[in-house]
Write an enzyme that holds these catalytic residues in place. Sequence first.
Site, PDB file in Angstrom:
ATOM      1  CG  HIS A  42      -8.122   3.366   1.112  1.00 31.60           C
ATOM      2  ND1 HIS A  42      -8.475   2.521   2.136  1.00 31.60           N
ATOM      3  CD2 HIS A  42      -9.210   4.145   0.902  1.00 31.60           C
ATOM      4  CE1 HIS A  42      -9.699   2.774   2.528  1.00 31.60           C
ATOM      5  NE2 HIS A  42     -10.163   3.772   1.797  1.00 31.60           N
TER       6      HIS A  42
ATOM      7  CG  HIS B 160      -3.627   8.931   1.659  1.00 32.11           C
ATOM      8  ND1 HIS B 160      -4.602   8.397   0.856  1.00 32.11           N
ATOM      9  CD2 HIS B 160      -4.020   8.693   2.937  1.00 32.11           C
ATOM     10  CE1 HIS B 160      -5.533   7.846   1.611  1.00 32.11           C
ATOM     11  NE2 HIS B 160      -5.221   8.024   2.877  1.00 32.11           N
TER      12      HIS B 160
ATOM     13  N   GLY C 270       1.131  -1.485   4.249  1.00 33.80           N
ATOM     14  CA  GLY C 270       1.633  -0.178   3.851  1.00 33.80           C
ATOM     15  C   GLY C 270       2.353   0.559   4.956  1.00 33.80           C
ATOM     16  CG  HIS C 271       1.636   2.776   9.316  1.00 33.09           C
ATOM     17  ND1 HIS C 271       1.553   4.154   9.259  1.00 33.09           N
ATOM     18  CD2 HIS C 271       2.218   2.483  10.513  1.00 33.09           C
ATOM     19  CE1 HIS C 271       2.060   4.671  10.369  1.00 33.09           C
ATOM     20  NE2 HIS C 271       2.456   3.680  11.136  1.00 33.09           N
TER      21      HIS C 271
ATOM     22  CD  GLU D 174      -7.183  -0.665   0.822  1.00 37.39           C
ATOM     23  OE1 GLU D 174      -7.165  -1.911   0.745  1.00 37.39           O
ATOM     24  OE2 GLU D 174      -6.697  -0.034   1.777  1.00 37.39           O
TER      25      GLU D 174
ATOM     26  NE  ARG E 234       8.409  20.623   3.493  1.00 36.04           N
ATOM     27  CZ  ARG E 234       7.944  20.373   4.715  1.00 36.04           C
ATOM     28  NH1 ARG E 234       6.650  20.093   4.877  1.00 36.04           N
ATOM     29  NH2 ARG E 234       8.757  20.378   5.759  1.00 36.04           N
TER      30      ARG E 234
ATOM     31  CG  ASN F 127      -1.960   1.058   1.212  1.00 28.50           C
ATOM     32  OD1 ASN F 127      -1.673   2.201   0.891  1.00 28.50           O
ATOM     33  ND2 ASN F 127      -3.175   0.700   1.568  1.00 28.50           N
TER      34      ASN F 127
ATOM     35  CG  HIS G 121      -5.894  -1.822   9.581  1.00 31.97           C
ATOM     36  ND1 HIS G 121      -6.272  -0.744   8.808  1.00 31.97           N
ATOM     37  CD2 HIS G 121      -5.678  -1.329  10.816  1.00 31.97           C
ATOM     38  CE1 HIS G 121      -6.304   0.354   9.551  1.00 31.97           C
ATOM     39  NE2 HIS G 121      -5.947   0.026  10.771  1.00 31.97           N
ATOM     40  CG  ASP G 122      -2.533  -1.388  12.481  1.00 32.79           C
ATOM     41  OD1 ASP G 122      -2.010  -0.521  11.760  1.00 32.79           O
ATOM     42  OD2 ASP G 122      -3.410  -1.143  13.334  1.00 32.79           O
TER      43      ASP G 122
END
Length: 252
Positions: free
Chosen positions: A44, A51, A225-226, A75, A19, A8, A203-204
């Site tokens: 997403h 984003h 992703g994160h 998504e 920026r 992701n 997720h996470d």
Amino acid sequence: MAIALSVNLNKIALLRNSREGNFPDLIEHAETCIAAGVQGITVHPRPDQRHIRPDDCRHLTQLITPLSDIEFNIEGNPFEGAQGSYPGFMELVLASMPDQATLVPDGQSQLTSDHGFDLKTSGKRLAPIIAQLKNEGIRVSLFMDPDLEQIALAKQIGADRIELYTGPFAKAYAEGQPLPIFNQHVAAAQYATGLGLEVNAGHDLNLANMTLYRHLPGLAEVSIGHALTVDSIAMGMTTAIGCYLSLCAVGE
């Protein structure tokens, strides 16, 4: 069988948007991920465009469409309409023609996705949307909690896959008590595959909790992703992707 890793890129876009200009370049990062061996790219887009932006989806379509072995996954909330330069989720998906659309019940006030669909209330609205996407050759995955009744409804309204929401599992893992929730996910995954649904998760998820979650029966794909972005800061994106791919290779 290996689990597909879809990266992701939302956090890369979030950094860019802090920026003016195009640094970091989202497409260059997608190319780095692909060169490192990932099986998919996920985005997403949200109406506030904090984003991923509509142009990102179009540029990623141009990059990924010629690559037969790379999946493009978009998504988001299928009920989100046009707002400003955001054309609406369904309009964006149908213009981009990804391999997979993951439908998520997130609202605009949410920081991130934090629950699966309640198909008792939204199933009738989702069914024609799912049919439309599938008619265009787009695989449909629904973001779901490990609730067997809800998973049965996902099958009834035509979903191809479910994506199990792994936020509570990740929290339990970090607290040292992952097995009760993981076992719920095992039961949900076994039930889903028994119905003919394929199973994704996201997720996470991270390098620590994936050591357990990768053993989920029938797990086809994870979207990360994160954590991968954070790991990439410490070790470089290519190295971080290699670490995740090693975990996803379980069963090979």
